[in-house]
Write an enzyme that holds these catalytic residues in place. Sequence first.
Site, short mmCIF file in Angstrom:
data_model
loop_
_atom_site.label_atom_id
_atom_site.label_comp_id
_atom_site.label_asym_id
_atom_site.label_seq_id
_atom_site.Cartn_x
_atom_site.Cartn_y
_atom_site.Cartn_z
N CYS A 196 47.75 41.86 31.15
CA CYS A 196 47.54 43.28 30.83
C CYS A 196 47.76 44.14 32.07
O CYS A 196 47.19 43.87 33.12
CB CYS A 196 46.13 43.48 30.29
N GLU A 222 45.07 47.49 35.91
CA GLU A 222 44.39 46.23 36.26
C GLU A 222 45.24 45.46 37.28
O GLU A 222 44.71 44.84 38.20
CB GLU A 222 44.21 45.39 34.99
N ARG A 269 36.68 43.02 34.70
CA ARG A 269 37.89 42.73 35.50
C ARG A 269 37.72 43.17 36.95
O ARG A 269 38.62 43.70 37.57
CB ARG A 269 39.15 43.41 34.92
C1 LIG Z 1 50.45 35.61 30.80
C2 LIG Z 1 49.22 36.17 31.48
C3 LIG Z 1 48.05 36.28 30.77
C4 LIG Z 1 46.90 36.80 31.38
N1 LIG Z 1 45.74 36.89 30.66
C5 LIG Z 1 44.62 37.34 31.28
C6 LIG Z 1 43.38 37.40 30.57
O1 LIG Z 1 43.28 37.07 29.39
N2 LIG Z 1 42.27 37.83 31.25
C7 LIG Z 1 42.32 38.19 32.56
O2 LIG Z 1 41.28 38.55 33.14
N3 LIG Z 1 43.49 38.16 33.25
C8 LIG Z 1 44.62 37.75 32.65
N4 LIG Z 1 45.81 37.73 33.34
C9 LIG Z 1 45.84 38.23 34.73
C10 LIG Z 1 45.57 37.13 35.78
O3 LIG Z 1 45.68 35.87 35.17
C11 LIG Z 1 44.18 37.28 36.39
O4 LIG Z 1 43.98 38.57 36.95
C12 LIG Z 1 43.90 36.25 37.49
O5 LIG Z 1 42.57 36.38 37.91
C13 LIG Z 1 44.84 36.41 38.69
O6 LIG Z 1 44.58 35.36 39.60
P1 LIG Z 1 45.65 34.96 40.69
O7 LIG Z 1 45.15 33.77 41.43
O8 LIG Z 1 46.99 34.85 40.09
O9 LIG Z 1 45.58 36.24 41.63
P2 LIG Z 1 46.81 37.12 42.27
O10 LIG Z 1 47.56 37.72 41.17
O11 LIG Z 1 47.57 36.21 43.20
O12 LIG Z 1 45.99 38.18 43.06
C14 LIG Z 1 45.24 39.18 42.37
C15 LIG Z 1 44.28 39.84 43.35
O13 LIG Z 1 43.31 38.87 43.75
C16 LIG Z 1 43.32 38.73 45.17
N5 LIG Z 1 43.09 37.31 45.49
C17 LIG Z 1 43.82 36.22 45.15
N6 LIG Z 1 43.26 35.10 45.67
C18 LIG Z 1 42.17 35.51 46.36
C19 LIG Z 1 41.17 34.84 47.15
N7 LIG Z 1 41.20 33.51 47.35
N8 LIG Z 1 40.22 35.59 47.71
C20 LIG Z 1 40.15 36.93 47.55
N9 LIG Z 1 41.05 37.62 46.83
C21 LIG Z 1 42.05 36.91 46.23
C22 LIG Z 1 44.72 39.19 45.61
O14 LIG Z 1 44.73 39.61 46.96
C23 LIG Z 1 44.96 40.32 44.64
O15 LIG Z 1 44.28 41.48 45.08
C24 LIG Z 1 46.96 37.22 32.74
C25 LIG Z 1 48.16 37.08 33.45
C26 LIG Z 1 49.28 36.58 32.84
C27 LIG Z 1 50.55 36.44 33.63
#
Ligand SMILES: Cc1cc2nc3c(=O)[nH]c(=O)nc-3n(C[C@H](O)[C@H](O)[C@H](O)COP(=O)(O)OP(=O)(O)OC[C@H]3O[C@@H](n4cnc5c(N)ncnc54)[C@H](O)[C@@H]3O)c2cc1C
Length: 317
Positions: free
Chosen positions: A232, A308, A184
Amino acid sequence: MSMTMDPSGSTALFADLDVEVELDAPLAGHTWYAVGGRADALVRPRSPEALSTLLRRCHRNAVRVRVLGSGANLLVADEGVEGVVILLDAPCWKELRLNAEGPVTMARVGAGRDLAKTIHDTARASLAGLEPLIGIPAQVGGAIRMNAGGKFGAIGDVVRSVGLVSWDGTERTYAHDEIRFGYRHSELPPGIVTWAVLALTPADPVELRERSKAISAYKSSVQPLAANSAGCMYKNPVDPATGQRVSAGLLIDRAGLKGTRVGGAVVSTQHGNFLCTEPGARAQDLIDLSALVAEETFRRTGIRLEREVVFWRRGEG
Ligand SMILES: Cc1cc2nc3c(=O)[nH]c(=O)nc-3n(C[C@H](O)[C@H](O)[C@H](O)COP(=O)(O)OP(=O)(O)OC[C@H]3O[C@@H](n4cnc5c(N)ncnc54)[C@H](O)[C@@H]3O)c2cc1C
């Protein structure tokens, strides 16, 4: 706010740039928790040049910049955040190009592209590699920053290279080996991921569909996908006694914390590692609940939980 921004919205930072600017922008609707405050400015750059120039100007003016993906792993504090929040939702950040190279296919994907859509499109082209990520809400850039994944694999497994613009506006390409994907976590330098090249493998369409269905069924059986959460809250910690990772959800469950509540924030009764918001919740409820869960889990199991979910607060990360 150390920013040269006037109330009418015309600012030295954004002048002549191909960007869309929303001042004093609410962020709650951009996150899965659906809570939290405002950003001084939410900016949607419409080209890579506009993004680089904006970052250069912000850097020179000591304006804090953050980047928002799909907000699936993010909690914004009630008081909001200072400076500029970037959103990569213009068409130029969402492109997908497929290019066969021998037995693999390279997919060049924009960082603002929805991960689920990318999984769907590559599966339709009978390309395997992204199906382990089914059910993970994200933009491609957010997934790479977090090295999103789980039981079936992580996005880092298929990343060949990544384009990143650092906070001072400098663009660079990073090869897989320079990034060091961990659990992660990716060791990319600070900045904004703008695209990635993924290596995908041609697959039998029927087998790929069956595998995808099985992963999807597994995900919905173990996670409360409908609730407002960010997945999580904690990483699965290493148990000092065994040196192995243990499920944070299981530890929280064993500590008897499922269903624990602070204001409108509650520990899911289905999955102990999902902290969810209910209507009327404040970000502070979640912050307090997460502190309580970590303290109590440590007190009762002796194992420390590491968060996380990313917290955004004024003056800090
Ligand atoms: C229902 C649910 C289930 C989930 N299941 C999982 C799972 O099974 N496994 C898992 O790993 N995660 C899971 N997650 C968490 C989430 O999906 C991941 O962490 C995902 O990678 C977040 O991506 P995001 O685009 O929404 O990032 P955000 O939540 O918008 O941002 C997260 C971080 O990434 C940075 N970021 C975003 N975009 C960029 C970019 N273009 N460049 C650099 N940094 C950036 C942000 O600044 C922040 O620090 C789950 C979430 C939910 C709501």
